[in-house]
Design a protein around this motif. Structure first.
Motif, short mmCIF file in Angstrom:
data_model
loop_
_atom_site.label_atom_id
_atom_site.label_comp_id
_atom_site.label_asym_id
_atom_site.label_seq_id
_atom_site.Cartn_x
_atom_site.Cartn_y
_atom_site.Cartn_z
N SER A 123 0.87 -1.35 0.19
CA SER A 123 -0.03 -0.06 -0.18
C SER A 123 0.99 1.31 -0.07
O SER A 123 0.51 2.28 -0.25
CB SER A 123 -0.90 -0.05 1.14
OG SER A 123 -0.20 0.14 2.43
N VAL A 124 2.23 1.06 0.23
CA VAL A 124 3.12 2.53 0.48
C VAL A 124 4.07 2.61 -0.78
O VAL A 124 4.84 3.14 -0.88
CB VAL A 124 3.75 2.31 1.71
CG1 VAL A 124 2.71 2.41 2.83
CG2 VAL A 124 4.72 1.27 1.79
N HIS A 147 4.32 2.01 -5.41
CA HIS A 147 3.42 1.62 -6.43
C HIS A 147 3.77 0.20 -6.80
O HIS A 147 4.91 -0.08 -6.75
CB HIS A 147 4.01 2.41 -7.57
CG HIS A 147 4.05 3.92 -7.36
ND1 HIS A 147 2.79 4.81 -6.93
CD2 HIS A 147 5.04 4.81 -7.43
CE1 HIS A 147 3.37 5.98 -6.80
NE2 HIS A 147 4.37 6.17 -7.07
N SER A 202 -1.34 2.71 -8.14
CA SER A 202 -0.33 3.85 -7.35
C SER A 202 -0.53 3.63 -5.78
O SER A 202 -1.53 3.08 -5.34
CB SER A 202 -0.98 5.18 -7.81
OG SER A 202 -2.09 5.76 -7.14
N ARG A 203 0.50 3.92 -5.12
CA ARG A 203 0.49 3.79 -3.52
C ARG A 203 -0.73 4.86 -2.97
O ARG A 203 -1.11 5.50 -3.61
CB ARG A 203 1.82 4.08 -3.25
CG ARG A 203 2.11 5.40 -3.41
CD ARG A 203 3.90 5.64 -3.03
NE ARG A 203 4.15 6.99 -3.33
CZ ARG A 203 5.67 7.38 -3.19
NH1 ARG A 203 6.50 6.56 -2.75
NH2 ARG A 203 6.02 8.55 -3.61
N ARG A 204 -1.07 4.36 -2.08
CA ARG A 204 -2.15 5.08 -1.01
C ARG A 204 -3.18 5.15 -1.93
O ARG A 204 -4.15 4.60 -1.46
CB ARG A 204 -1.42 6.66 -0.52
CG ARG A 204 -0.22 6.25 0.07
CD ARG A 204 0.41 7.60 0.91
NE ARG A 204 1.73 7.70 1.38
CZ ARG A 204 2.27 6.85 2.21
NH1 ARG A 204 1.29 6.24 3.16
NH2 ARG A 204 3.34 6.72 2.77
N GLY A 205 -3.16 6.17 -2.84
CA GLY A 205 -4.72 6.50 -3.33
C GLY A 205 -5.14 5.41 -4.30
O GLY A 205 -6.46 5.16 -4.47
N ASN A 241 -5.07 -4.84 1.13
CA ASN A 241 -3.80 -4.37 1.90
C ASN A 241 -3.68 -5.29 3.07
O ASN A 241 -2.57 -5.58 3.67
CB ASN A 241 -4.21 -2.90 2.41
CG ASN A 241 -4.10 -2.07 1.26
OD1 ASN A 241 -3.47 -2.18 0.40
ND2 ASN A 241 -4.79 -0.64 1.72
#
Length: 124
Positions: free
Chosen positions: A30-31, A33, A52-55, A74
């Motif tokens: 999750s953190v 890409h 992409s990470r996060r979003g 996640n």
């Protein structure tokens, strides 16, 4: 050390479906890409999809748009590639990859971590 382990490959008839999994160790999906690439015999490695990470914005190559979907769990620290309506030209070794600092997610050179790959064969 970071490990990405792909699974779910196999042989399927044209029009069929497969779901590839990429389980990460010592890397939180999750953190960073995450992407999927593929390489057919005699061809260069090509971009398939990324998240992409996060979003979690997703990107897909034109060749697979509308047929392949990348997603991320996640809790399981796993990334998936759902492949539907498979075609013989999808036959390739599929690789999972992680990018800590990349900005152009379609570019394999932006990825730091790679799995060993899983073979997908689509028969006509």
């Amino acid at each position: 050390q970071v490990q990405l382990v792909e699974s779910g490959g196999g042989t399927v008839q044209a029009g069929g479906s497969l779901r590839l999994s990429c389980e990460a160790s010592r890397l939180t999906v999750s953190v960073v890409h995450m992407g999927w690439f593929r390489q057919a015999p005699g061809k260069e490695r090509e971009f398939v999809a990324a998240i992409s990470r996060r979003g979690g914005t997703t990107y897909s190559a034109d060749a697979v748009k509308g047929r392949f979907t990348i997603s991320r769990d996640n809790a399981k620290n796993t990334v998936y590639l759902q492949m539907n309506s498979l075609k013989p030209e999808d036959t390739a070794v599929y690789y999972c990859a992680g990018s800590a600092f990349g900005t152009i997610l379609t570019n394999a050179n932006e990825y730091n971590y790679w799995g060993q790959g899983t073979q997908v064969t689509v028969s006509s």
